[in-house]
Design a protein around this motif. Sequence first.
Motif, PDB file in Angstrom:
ATOM      1  N   GLU A 238      48.103  49.429  42.822  1.00 33.52           N
ATOM      2  CA  GLU A 238      48.351  48.075  43.326  1.00 33.52           C
ATOM      3  C   GLU A 238      49.800  47.654  43.114  1.00 33.52           C
ATOM      4  O   GLU A 238      50.367  46.934  43.943  1.00 33.52           O
ATOM      5  CB  GLU A 238      47.385  47.074  42.692  1.00 33.52           C
ATOM      6  CG  GLU A 238      45.926  47.318  43.039  1.00 33.52           C
ATOM      7  CD  GLU A 238      45.618  47.408  44.522  1.00 33.52           C
ATOM      8  OE1 GLU A 238      46.361  46.834  45.348  1.00 33.52           O
ATOM      9  OE2 GLU A 238      44.618  48.064  44.871  1.00 33.52           O
TER      10      GLU A 238
ATOM     11  N   LYS B 267      51.697  49.309  45.912  1.00 33.95           N
ATOM     12  CA  LYS B 267      51.389  48.674  47.198  1.00 33.95           C
ATOM     13  C   LYS B 267      52.019  47.286  47.305  1.00 33.95           C
ATOM     14  O   LYS B 267      52.261  46.806  48.402  1.00 33.95           O
ATOM     15  CB  LYS B 267      49.875  48.564  47.377  1.00 33.95           C
ATOM     16  CG  LYS B 267      49.226  49.888  47.680  1.00 33.95           C
ATOM     17  CD  LYS B 267      47.707  49.901  47.685  1.00 33.95           C
ATOM     18  CE  LYS B 267      46.995  48.735  48.224  1.00 33.95           C
ATOM     19  NZ  LYS B 267      45.528  48.866  48.166  1.00 33.95           N
ATOM     20  N   GLY B 268      52.254  46.637  46.167  1.00 34.25           N
ATOM     21  CA  GLY B 268      52.877  45.320  46.185  1.00 34.25           C
ATOM     22  C   GLY B 268      51.907  44.174  46.404  1.00 34.25           C
ATOM     23  O   GLY B 268      52.327  43.063  46.722  1.00 34.25           O
ATOM     24  N   ASP B 269      50.619  44.422  46.202  1.00 40.60           N
ATOM     25  CA  ASP B 269      49.621  43.362  46.353  1.00 40.60           C
ATOM     26  C   ASP B 269      49.493  42.620  45.029  1.00 40.60           C
ATOM     27  O   ASP B 269      48.861  43.082  44.092  1.00 40.60           O
ATOM     28  CB  ASP B 269      48.279  43.980  46.764  1.00 40.60           C
ATOM     29  CG  ASP B 269      47.207  42.950  47.061  1.00 40.60           C
ATOM     30  OD1 ASP B 269      47.249  41.842  46.487  1.00 40.60           O
ATOM     31  OD2 ASP B 269      46.302  43.276  47.850  1.00 40.60           O
ATOM     32  N   ARG B 270      50.144  41.468  44.958  1.00 37.45           N
ATOM     33  CA  ARG B 270      50.228  40.709  43.702  1.00 37.45           C
ATOM     34  C   ARG B 270      48.850  40.311  43.167  1.00 37.45           C
ATOM     35  O   ARG B 270      48.573  40.444  41.982  1.00 37.45           O
ATOM     36  CB  ARG B 270      51.092  39.470  43.927  1.00 37.45           C
ATOM     37  CG  ARG B 270      51.427  38.730  42.669  1.00 37.45           C
ATOM     38  CD  ARG B 270      52.410  37.575  42.963  1.00 37.45           C
ATOM     39  NE  ARG B 270      52.912  36.991  41.756  1.00 37.45           N
ATOM     40  CZ  ARG B 270      52.258  36.096  41.027  1.00 37.45           C
ATOM     41  NH1 ARG B 270      51.052  35.702  41.385  1.00 37.45           N
ATOM     42  NH2 ARG B 270      52.802  35.611  39.926  1.00 37.45           N
ATOM     43  N   ALA B 271      47.987  39.824  44.030  1.00 34.85           N
ATOM     44  CA  ALA B 271      46.655  39.390  43.597  1.00 34.85           C
ATOM     45  C   ALA B 271      45.832  40.578  43.092  1.00 34.85           C
ATOM     46  O   ALA B 271      45.163  40.490  42.049  1.00 34.85           O
ATOM     47  CB  ALA B 271      45.929  38.677  44.737  1.00 34.85           C
ATOM     48  N   ALA B 272      45.892  41.690  43.809  1.00 36.16           N
ATOM     49  CA  ALA B 272      45.141  42.878  43.386  1.00 36.16           C
ATOM     50  C   ALA B 272      45.695  43.431  42.081  1.00 36.16           C
ATOM     51  O   ALA B 272      44.935  43.855  41.205  1.00 36.16           O
ATOM     52  CB  ALA B 272      45.169  43.940  44.479  1.00 36.16           C
ATOM     53  N   LEU B 273      47.023  43.404  41.939  1.00 31.49           N
ATOM     54  CA  LEU B 273      47.629  43.869  40.683  1.00 31.49           C
ATOM     55  C   LEU B 273      47.209  42.980  39.521  1.00 31.49           C
ATOM     56  O   LEU B 273      46.894  43.472  38.435  1.00 31.49           O
ATOM     57  CB  LEU B 273      49.152  43.923  40.793  1.00 31.49           C
ATOM     58  CG  LEU B 273      49.900  44.301  39.512  1.00 31.49           C
ATOM     59  CD1 LEU B 273      49.424  45.641  38.960  1.00 31.49           C
ATOM     60  CD2 LEU B 273      51.401  44.306  39.763  1.00 31.49           C
ATOM     61  N   THR B 274      47.183  41.679  39.747  1.00 34.86           N
ATOM     62  CA  THR B 274      46.747  40.750  38.698  1.00 34.86           C
ATOM     63  C   THR B 274      45.324  41.075  38.256  1.00 34.86           C
ATOM     64  O   THR B 274      45.022  41.138  37.056  1.00 34.86           O
ATOM     65  CB  THR B 274      46.835  39.297  39.201  1.00 34.86           C
ATOM     66  OG1 THR B 274      48.194  39.015  39.543  1.00 34.86           O
ATOM     67  CG2 THR B 274      46.350  38.315  38.161  1.00 34.86           C
ATOM     68  N   ASN B 275      44.457  41.315  39.219  1.00 28.33           N
ATOM     69  CA  ASN B 275      43.067  41.659  38.933  1.00 28.33           C
ATOM     70  C   ASN B 275      42.976  42.971  38.152  1.00 28.33           C
ATOM     71  O   ASN B 275      42.261  43.060  37.142  1.00 28.33           O
ATOM     72  CB  ASN B 275      42.288  41.749  40.249  1.00 28.33           C
ATOM     73  CG  ASN B 275      40.817  41.963  40.042  1.00 28.33           C
ATOM     74  OD1 ASN B 275      40.204  41.425  39.137  1.00 28.33           O
ATOM     75  ND2 ASN B 275      40.229  42.773  40.908  1.00 28.33           N
TER      76      ASN B 275
END
Length: 104
Positions: A48, A51-59
């Motif tokens: 994540e 990929k740069g998906d901030r919300a997914a990385l946070t999760n």
Amino acid sequence: MTLDDLEAVIARRAEADPEASWTAKLLSKGPEKCAEKFGEEAVEAIIEAVKGDRAALTNEAADVLFHLMVMLRARDVSLKDVMAELERRQSQSGLVEKASRQEG
């Protein structure tokens, strides 16, 4: 929630029935399984991040922290011990500290 709070939650859940608690079930499978689960979550966080998906990385980061704490519990390593090690490292350069670990 602090990491101290999370450690306390994990300690309570560790005493629960493994059929009723994911944490208890994971811990009942042993330290190796806890480490494997931590590794899976770490890889998912890396994906994540790339990929740069901030919300997914946070999760995924939340999953990483949780499973790190479970893995530490499985090996009877307290958050206090980890924080003491971080404090010890503050007294020296990160480059010096890393070099000292490579020598040992």
